[in-house]
Scaffold this motif. Structure first.
Motif, PDB file in Angstrom:
ATOM      1  N   VAL A  74       0.866  -1.182   0.000  1.00  0.00           N
ATOM      2  CA  VAL A  74       0.000   0.000   0.000  1.00  0.00           C
ATOM      3  C   VAL A  74       0.902   1.232   0.000  1.00  0.00           C
ATOM      4  O   VAL A  74       1.782   1.368   0.858  1.00  0.00           O
ATOM      5  N   ILE A  75       0.697   2.136  -0.963  1.00  0.00           N
ATOM      6  CA  ILE A  75       1.507   3.352  -1.092  1.00  0.00           C
ATOM      7  C   ILE A  75       0.627   4.555  -0.768  1.00  0.00           C
ATOM      8  O   ILE A  75      -0.445   4.722  -1.346  1.00  0.00           O
ATOM      9  N   GLN A  76       1.109   5.368   0.163  1.00  0.00           N
ATOM     10  CA  GLN A  76       0.297   6.499   0.611  1.00  0.00           C
ATOM     11  C   GLN A  76       1.145   7.774   0.640  1.00  0.00           C
ATOM     12  O   GLN A  76       1.998   7.943   1.515  1.00  0.00           O
ATOM     13  N   PRO A  77       0.926   8.694  -0.308  1.00  0.00           N
ATOM     14  CA  PRO A  77       1.603   9.996  -0.198  1.00  0.00           C
ATOM     15  C   PRO A  77       0.957  10.811   0.925  1.00  0.00           C
ATOM     16  O   PRO A  77      -0.264  10.802   1.083  1.00  0.00           O
ATOM     17  N   ILE A  78       1.767  11.479   1.696  1.00  0.00           N
ATOM     18  CA  ILE A  78       1.221  12.295   2.783  1.00  0.00           C
ATOM     19  C   ILE A  78       0.389  13.453   2.223  1.00  0.00           C
ATOM     20  O   ILE A  78      -0.650  13.832   2.768  1.00  0.00           O
ATOM     21  N   ASP A  79       0.828  14.001   1.103  1.00  0.00           N
ATOM     22  CA  ASP A  79       0.073  15.059   0.415  1.00  0.00           C
ATOM     23  C   ASP A  79      -0.006  14.662  -1.057  1.00  0.00           C
ATOM     24  O   ASP A  79       1.019  14.545  -1.738  1.00  0.00           O
ATOM     25  N   ALA A  80      -1.209  14.444  -1.574  1.00  0.00           N
ATOM     26  CA  ALA A  80      -1.392  13.929  -2.935  1.00  0.00           C
ATOM     27  C   ALA A  80      -1.577  15.019  -3.984  1.00  0.00           C
ATOM     28  O   ALA A  80      -1.860  14.712  -5.144  1.00  0.00           O
ATOM     29  N   TYR A 122       6.329   9.764   1.150  1.00  0.00           N
ATOM     30  CA  TYR A 122       5.540   8.607   0.745  1.00  0.00           C
ATOM     31  C   TYR A 122       5.714   7.489   1.780  1.00  0.00           C
ATOM     32  O   TYR A 122       6.847   7.200   2.204  1.00  0.00           O
ATOM     33  N   THR A 168       6.906  -0.934   7.473  1.00  0.00           N
ATOM     34  CA  THR A 168       6.488   0.347   6.905  1.00  0.00           C
ATOM     35  C   THR A 168       7.712   1.225   6.695  1.00  0.00           C
ATOM     36  O   THR A 168       8.514   1.431   7.614  1.00  0.00           O
ATOM     37  N   ARG A 170       9.192   4.962   5.140  1.00  0.00           N
ATOM     38  CA  ARG A 170       8.897   6.336   4.726  1.00  0.00           C
ATOM     39  C   ARG A 170      10.023   6.817   3.811  1.00  0.00           C
ATOM     40  O   ARG A 170      11.201   6.788   4.194  1.00  0.00           O
ATOM     41  N   ASN A 216       5.763  15.088  -6.206  1.00  0.00           N
ATOM     42  CA  ASN A 216       4.605  14.562  -6.916  1.00  0.00           C
ATOM     43  C   ASN A 216       4.621  14.988  -8.384  1.00  0.00           C
ATOM     44  O   ASN A 216       5.269  15.984  -8.742  1.00  0.00           O
TER      45      ASN A 216
END
Length: 320
Positions: A191-197, A205, A285, A287, A293
């Motif tokens: 699962v990849i989650q940018p803190i600000d998309a 990330y 996990t 970071r 982006n």
């Protein structure tokens, strides 16, 4: 009557114990090698490195009946089967003709030189009342693990029947390659989650990596970032997520070593020394900081994650 002395049985010296023609329960002098045991089938239910497996074996007694409370030895070449401290205990079963499973007592002997490598499993209870010639033994060893990497073996995997004192009767052997060719493990999920998309923002990330195999110490992690958009123009290829981020770094959020280091090359982040010991938590996990982006909103191509051995580049696991 007479008695015959033998070497101490726990030495497990090769020898054939057989019933004397005239006297009940008198064993003849051990020969140098046990007789041949017929191997009907042997299989494992997973062909990926590091995965937990069930190993099933079926053999038929040929010449020498197994006396009451006899033993079955399964002897592994070094680095073929593993067990990890803190994992669910190894369990052995007798498999009935209807496929039902009945637990039987078993224990393992570990390699003195190779950490976590099993060299022998001893099963007690398959022949509680004895197994005459012609008996087919069908059993399973559960909660052991495939090796963490592909290995070439020179020794065979042996199944040996024995008396309760440890004198050997019959043996069946298999070349480990006959169990199937091991392949690199597939990571269960990433699962990849940018803190600000938001487009064009420099952000961190988070990578949540899920797996169900034990990860060895000497691996590196390589994460390849995609081009900016899902198109193939030369212009888009210049806009990589890592391209303008000369201060990009990495750190552990959970499960990784604080001593790990990261470097960027060819739009890929390589993390060295991510683990200080064999890791089996099921998730880690990571970071990655200061990633730029895409400048335009849209869906990117796929990320790729690989774990490779640091010494020879052999893949341990991947997700694409």
């Amino acid at each position: 009557f007479q008695i015959i002395t033998y070497p101490y049985p726990n030495d497990l010296q090769a020898g054939t114990a057989q019933r004397h023609q005239a006297l009940e329960n008198v064993f003849g002098t051990p020969s140098l090698e046990p007789d041949v045991l017929t191997l009907v089938n042997m299989s494992r239910d997973n062909q990926h490195t590091g995965k937990k497996i069930n190993l099933e074996m079926k053999v038929t007694v040929v010449k020498h009946e197994i006396p009451a409370k006899g033993l079955i030895y399964v002897r592994f070449p070094t680095k073929l089967a593993y067990f990890y401290t803190g994992e669910q205990a190894m369990v052995c079963y007798n498999i009935g003709v209807d496929g039902s499973l009945a637990p039987v007592t078993c224990n393992m002997t570990m390699d003195k030189d190779v950490t976590e490598s099993i060299v022998q499993v001893t099963l007690d209870g398959l022949c509680e009342k004895g197994c005459p010639v012609g008996t087919t033994l069908n059993f399973r060893i559960s909660n052991i693990f495939n090796p963490p990497r592909v290995v070439t073996y020179t020794d065979t995997l042996d199944i040996i029947t024995a008396t309760k004192e440890g004198y050997l009767l019959e043996k069946a052997s298999i070349v480990p390659d006959e169990l199937g060719v091991l392949k690199a493990t597939d990571v269960s999920r990433v699962v990849i989650q940018p803190i600000d998309a938001r487009a064009g923002i420099v952000t961190d990330y988070l990578f949540f990596v899920y797996f169900d195999a034990f990860i060895p110490v000497n691996v590196i992690i390589i994460i390849t970032f995609p081009s900016e958009l899902g198109i193939t123009t030369e212009e888009s290829k210049r806009f990589r997520l890592l391209a303008d981020s000369n201060v990009t770094g990495c750190k552990s959020e959970y499960g990784l070593s604080s001593k790990m280091e990261c470097a960027i090359a060819d739009n890929a982040m390589t993390i060295t020394n991510p683990f200080t010991e064999t890791y089996g938590e099921g998730i880690f996990t990571l970071r990655i900081t200061n990633v730029k982006n895409p400048t335009l909103a849209g869906e990117t191509n796929s990320f790729k994650l690989r774990m490779q051995y640091s010494d020879d580049g052999q893949n341990f696991a991947k997700k694409e």
